[in-house]
Design a protein around this motif. Sequence first.
Motif, PDB file in Angstrom:
ATOM      1  N   GLN A   1      27.565  -9.012 -13.935  1.00 34.81           N
ATOM      2  CA  GLN A   1      27.487 -10.869 -14.610  1.00 34.81           C
ATOM      3  C   GLN A   1      26.149 -10.903 -14.875  1.00 34.81           C
ATOM      4  N   VAL A   2      26.760 -11.460 -16.296  1.00 35.58           N
ATOM      5  CA  VAL A   2      25.637 -12.038 -17.172  1.00 35.58           C
ATOM      6  C   VAL A   2      25.296 -13.649 -16.705  1.00 35.58           C
ATOM      7  N   ILE A   3      24.397 -13.889 -17.047  1.00 36.37           N
ATOM      8  CA  ILE A   3      24.276 -15.609 -16.697  1.00 36.37           C
ATOM      9  C   ILE A   3      22.949 -16.059 -17.592  1.00 36.37           C
ATOM     10  N   ILE A   4      22.244 -17.449 -17.922  1.00 40.67           N
ATOM     11  CA  ILE A   4      21.529 -18.175 -18.194  1.00 40.67           C
ATOM     12  C   ILE A   4      20.824 -17.999 -17.225  1.00 40.67           C
ATOM     13  N   ALA A   5      19.769 -17.368 -17.181  1.00 35.31           N
ATOM     14  CA  ALA A   5      18.760 -18.290 -16.078  1.00 35.31           C
ATOM     15  C   ALA A   5      17.935 -18.932 -16.240  1.00 35.31           C
TER      16      ALA A   5
END
Length: 144
Positions: free
Chosen positions: A3-7
Motif C-alpha cells: 500500500q502507498v500512502i501520503i505520510a
Amino acid sequence: MIQVIIAKSDQQMKDVYKVRRTVFIEEQQVPESIEIDDKEEQSIHFLATDNGNPVGAGRLRIEGTKSKAERVCVLPDFRRSGVGALLMIEMERLSKKQGLKEIVLNAQTHAIPFYKRIGYEVTSELFYDAGIEHMSMSKSLDGD
C-alpha cells in the motif's frame, strides 16, 4: 499487500526516514547531511508498506508547472516487486490532480532502466550527486 500512502503522522514520517536511512545512508553511504536536506518541509512524503511494515519511500515537490520526484527508494528485499512503480504511480497521480503536466527526477544510473519502463525519458548528460552517477529524466503527464 503493498500500500502507498501520503505520510502524515509522526510515525509514518519516522517510517519514511527509516527506509531512506537504510537505503541511502547505510547502503549507499550518502552523508546524512546531504540525504536529509532543507527541502523536507516543502515536500509531500510517500510511504510504501507491506502489511503495515515500511518497505519504500519517496518525496514529491511542486516546482512551478511541474513536480519533482526525489528520494525514491525501496528496501533491498522488496526491489523488483513493484513497490517502486507503485510509489511513482501515486506521485504521478497527485501531480495530475494538482494540474501539473510533467514530472521530473534525477535517477541514479542503475535505476534508469526501471524509470524508462514506466515511461520516463533521459533529459541530461551524466552528473554526480553525493558521489553517485545520475541522469535527469522526465515524463509527460498529458493523456495518461
